[in-house]
Design a protein around this motif. Structure first.
Motif, PDB file in Angstrom:
ATOM      1  N   TYR A  12      31.595 -15.722 -30.275  1.00 37.41           N
ATOM      2  CA  TYR A  12      32.599 -15.059 -31.101  1.00 37.41           C
ATOM      3  C   TYR A  12      33.092 -13.830 -30.354  1.00 37.41           C
ATOM      4  N   CYS A  13      34.390 -13.819 -30.081  1.00 42.93           N
ATOM      5  CA  CYS A  13      35.039 -12.671 -29.464  1.00 42.93           C
ATOM      6  C   CYS A  13      36.248 -12.297 -30.310  1.00 42.93           C
TER       7      CYS A  13
ATOM      8  N   GLN B  54      41.775   0.193 -12.659  1.00 43.59           N
ATOM      9  CA  GLN B  54      42.158   1.151 -11.628  1.00 43.59           C
ATOM     10  C   GLN B  54      42.549   2.422 -12.367  1.00 43.59           C
ATOM     11  N   PRO B  55      41.661   3.410 -12.458  1.00 38.49           N
ATOM     12  CA  PRO B  55      41.904   4.584 -13.296  1.00 38.49           C
ATOM     13  C   PRO B  55      43.262   5.226 -13.019  1.00 38.49           C
ATOM     14  N   GLY B  56      43.992   5.500 -14.099  1.00 40.23           N
ATOM     15  CA  GLY B  56      45.304   6.115 -13.997  1.00 40.23           C
ATOM     16  C   GLY B  56      46.421   5.148 -13.694  1.00 40.23           C
ATOM     17  N   GLU B  57      46.062   3.868 -13.409  1.00 38.72           N
ATOM     18  CA  GLU B  57      47.121   2.923 -12.989  1.00 38.72           C
ATOM     19  C   GLU B  57      47.126   1.626 -13.799  1.00 38.72           C
ATOM     20  N   ARG B  58      45.954   1.061 -14.067  1.00 38.19           N
ATOM     21  CA  ARG B  58      45.902  -0.162 -14.870  1.00 38.19           C
ATOM     22  C   ARG B  58      44.508  -0.360 -15.471  1.00 38.19           C
ATOM     23  N   PHE B  59      44.503  -0.991 -16.659  1.00 39.64           N
ATOM     24  CA  PHE B  59      43.269  -1.266 -17.386  1.00 39.64           C
ATOM     25  C   PHE B  59      43.418  -2.637 -18.044  1.00 39.64           C
ATOM     26  N   MET B  60      42.457  -3.552 -17.794  1.00 39.39           N
ATOM     27  CA  MET B  60      42.536  -4.915 -18.319  1.00 39.39           C
ATOM     28  C   MET B  60      41.147  -5.392 -18.729  1.00 39.39           C
ATOM     29  N   VAL B  61      41.091  -6.175 -19.807  1.00 41.48           N
ATOM     30  CA  VAL B  61      39.844  -6.752 -20.293  1.00 41.48           C
ATOM     31  C   VAL B  61      40.051  -8.240 -20.523  1.00 41.48           C
ATOM     32  N   LEU B  62      39.066  -9.033 -20.094  1.00 37.98           N
ATOM     33  CA  LEU B  62      39.097 -10.485 -20.279  1.00 37.98           C
ATOM     34  C   LEU B  62      37.877 -10.916 -21.072  1.00 37.98           C
ATOM     35  N   GLN B  63      38.104 -11.633 -22.175  1.00 36.52           N
ATOM     36  CA  GLN B  63      37.034 -12.238 -22.969  1.00 36.52           C
ATOM     37  C   GLN B  63      37.172 -13.753 -22.882  1.00 36.52           C
ATOM     38  N   SER B  64      36.036 -14.459 -22.914  1.00 32.08           N
ATOM     39  CA  SER B  64      36.089 -15.904 -22.700  1.00 32.08           C
ATOM     40  C   SER B  64      35.171 -16.652 -23.656  1.00 32.08           C
TER      41      SER B  64
ATOM     42  N   SER C  40      32.515  -8.665 -28.154  1.00 33.23           N
ATOM     43  CA  SER C  40      32.041 -10.005 -27.791  1.00 33.23           C
ATOM     44  C   SER C  40      30.551 -10.107 -28.033  1.00 33.23           C
ATOM     45  N   ASP C  41      30.111 -11.293 -28.445  1.00 33.33           N
ATOM     46  CA  ASP C  41      28.668 -11.545 -28.481  1.00 33.33           C
ATOM     47  C   ASP C  41      28.243 -12.056 -27.105  1.00 33.33           C
ATOM     48  N   SER C  42      26.992 -12.499 -26.975  1.00 32.42           N
ATOM     49  CA  SER C  42      26.509 -12.926 -25.652  1.00 32.42           C
ATOM     50  C   SER C  42      25.623 -14.166 -25.712  1.00 32.42           C
ATOM     51  N   ARG C  43      25.707 -14.932 -26.790  1.00 29.20           N
ATOM     52  CA  ARG C  43      24.843 -16.109 -26.899  1.00 29.20           C
ATOM     53  C   ARG C  43      25.566 -17.353 -26.409  1.00 29.20           C
ATOM     54  N   THR C  44      24.853 -18.176 -25.632  1.00 28.60           N
ATOM     55  CA  THR C  44      25.349 -19.494 -25.255  1.00 28.60           C
ATOM     56  C   THR C  44      24.260 -20.508 -25.593  1.00 28.60           C
ATOM     57  N   ASN C  45      24.686 -21.723 -25.877  1.00 25.61           N
ATOM     58  CA  ASN C  45      23.687 -22.766 -26.121  1.00 25.61           C
ATOM     59  C   ASN C  45      24.217 -24.111 -25.687  1.00 25.61           C
ATOM     60  N   ALA C  46      23.298 -24.910 -25.157  1.00 22.47           N
ATOM     61  CA  ALA C  46      23.599 -26.284 -24.769  1.00 22.47           C
ATOM     62  C   ALA C  46      22.611 -27.217 -25.465  1.00 22.47           C
TER      63      ALA C  46
ATOM     64  N   LYS D  52      30.282 -12.291 -21.946  1.00 21.59           N
ATOM     65  CA  LYS D  52      31.521 -13.040 -22.066  1.00 21.59           C
ATOM     66  C   LYS D  52      32.755 -12.156 -21.922  1.00 21.59           C
ATOM     67  N   VAL D  53      32.565 -10.994 -21.342  1.00 21.94           N
ATOM     68  CA  VAL D  53      33.669 -10.047 -21.195  1.00 21.94           C
ATOM     69  C   VAL D  53      33.626  -9.431 -19.803  1.00 21.94           C
ATOM     70  N   MET D  54      34.815  -9.226 -19.223  1.00 23.15           N
ATOM     71  CA  MET D  54      34.962  -8.560 -17.928  1.00 23.15           C
ATOM     72  C   MET D  54      35.997  -7.462 -18.064  1.00 23.15           C
ATOM     73  N   LEU D  55      35.758  -6.339 -17.397  1.00 22.49           N
ATOM     74  CA  LEU D  55      36.672  -5.207 -17.438  1.00 22.49           C
ATOM     75  C   LEU D  55      37.195  -4.948 -16.024  1.00 22.49           C
ATOM     76  N   TYR D  56      38.539  -4.907 -15.881  1.00 24.56           N
ATOM     77  CA  TYR D  56      39.189  -4.645 -14.595  1.00 24.56           C
ATOM     78  C   TYR D  56      39.947  -3.320 -14.744  1.00 24.56           C
TER      79      TYR D  56
END
Length: 327
Positions: free
Chosen positions: A3-4, A39-49, A17-23, A33-37
């Motif tokens: 769940y994100c 460049q301070p003062g220039e760009r800020f981006m977050v990816l959830q999956s 984001s939570d952090s549980r996976t199951n198979a 399940k989240v990544m933060l990209y």
């Protein structure tokens, strides 16, 4: 599962984001399940999956260096040099399609679907904050003022509180609290979503953030929120009157006459069928009462044909009795 949730507000962005996976029941693990990209003062981006873990990890790894050829400008676009979040979302979509072209055939032969969904948002110097939801085909949609949030994964349990609370005007801290209540409701109802949680809060036009926290079961704020929400939700529930079926002293009667909403009509055993079945009719399923069974050996396809056959046989029997009486 996953769940994100991500919220786009006038004041900023909130990602949780939570952090549980199951198979399977015996293959439950913890993966971020989240990544933060940034460049301070220039760009800020977050990816959830959400989705197949091997696919989402491949996309996330590829995105950091993936290049998309822009035929209009003949430039090679990356998330680090694009001038808009829309172009950054295009780069992400192209990365998803690249992984699909590389992996989908082998996954299909193994009986595995290409299953991935993502939320991607942030801000690049020179434009406003933007938030996108990206699908398995690499296409995407953008959040608007009327739809200021996106969810992926097990979204149904946490959606009602978001719909009742979140608007574009919601303050950042209140929105973060609402996102955590939404997650708490999901944790309560679905075992495939689990701790720890990753929370990121971004203030508009900052192009960086230090409001990043990982919350586990020992986090004091998360424990307080869980206990308070459950207790106060119960108190609100108890404060609502029960239905007053017999009328009496109530300002909100449940049984009123309405020209558009008529009460349900009971279905009883037909009179003719009662005489045949006797007092034991109550044990026969309603479907059997409405449609007599058709014997397979009779070679008849419908109950109507079966009834017609019964009528013909009864008439023939009566004719034989009348013939014998006349002799």
């Amino acid at each position: 599962m996953t769940y994100c949730v991500a919220l786009k507000l006038n004041a900023g962005l909130v990602f949780l984001s939570d952090s549980r996976t199951n198979a399977g029941l015996d293959q439950i693990s913890t993966f971020r399940k989240v990544m933060l990209y940034e460049q301070p003062g220039e760009r800020f981006m977050v990816l959830q999956s959400a989705g197949n873990l091997s696919i989402t990890q491949s996309v996330r790894e590829l995105l950091e260096s993936f290049q998309l050829h822009d035929t209009t400008t003949d430039e090679m676009l990356t998330i680090w040099n694009v001038r808009s979040m829309f172009d950054a979302a295009r780069v992400l979509g192209a990365a998803v399609r690249h992984v699909y072209e590389r992996e989908a055939a082998a996954l299909q032969r193994a009986g595995v679907d290409f299953n991935v969904s993502m939320i991607f948002g942030g801000q690049i110097q020179g434009e406003q904050m933007r938030l996108f939801q990206v699908y398995s085909a690499g296409n995407f949609i953008e959040a608007t003022g009327e739809t200021p949030y996106f969810q992926i994964g097990e979204s149904k349990y946490g959606k009602p509180v978001l719909d009742r609370v979140i608007t574009s005007e919601t303050p950042l801290d209140e929105a973060a609290k609402c996102a955590l209540v939404s997650m708490d409701s999901t944790l309560k109802s679905n075992l495939s979503v689990g701790l720890p949680l990753d929370l990121i809060v971004y203030e508009n036009n900052r192009f960086a953030t230090d409001r990043i926290v990982c919350l586990d079961a020992d986090n004091p704020y998360l424990r307080m929120l869980h206990d308070s929400w459950g207790e106060r939700l119960r108190n609100v529930f108890d404060s609502i009157d029960d239905p007053a079926w017999d009328g009496g002293q109530t300002d909100s009667p449940i049984r009123i006459h309405s020209p558009r909403a008529h009460p349900l009509v009971k279905v009883g055993t037909p009179t003719a069928m009662k005489s045949v079945l006797g007092n034991g009719a109550g044990s026969i399923p309603p479907a059997a009462l409405r449609q007599p069974p058709v014997p397979a050996q009779a070679g008849l396809s419908t109950a109507t044909e079966y009834q017609r056959m019964q009528t013909s046989e009864e008439q023939a029997r009566l004719q034989r009795q009348a013939s014998l009486s006349n002799r």
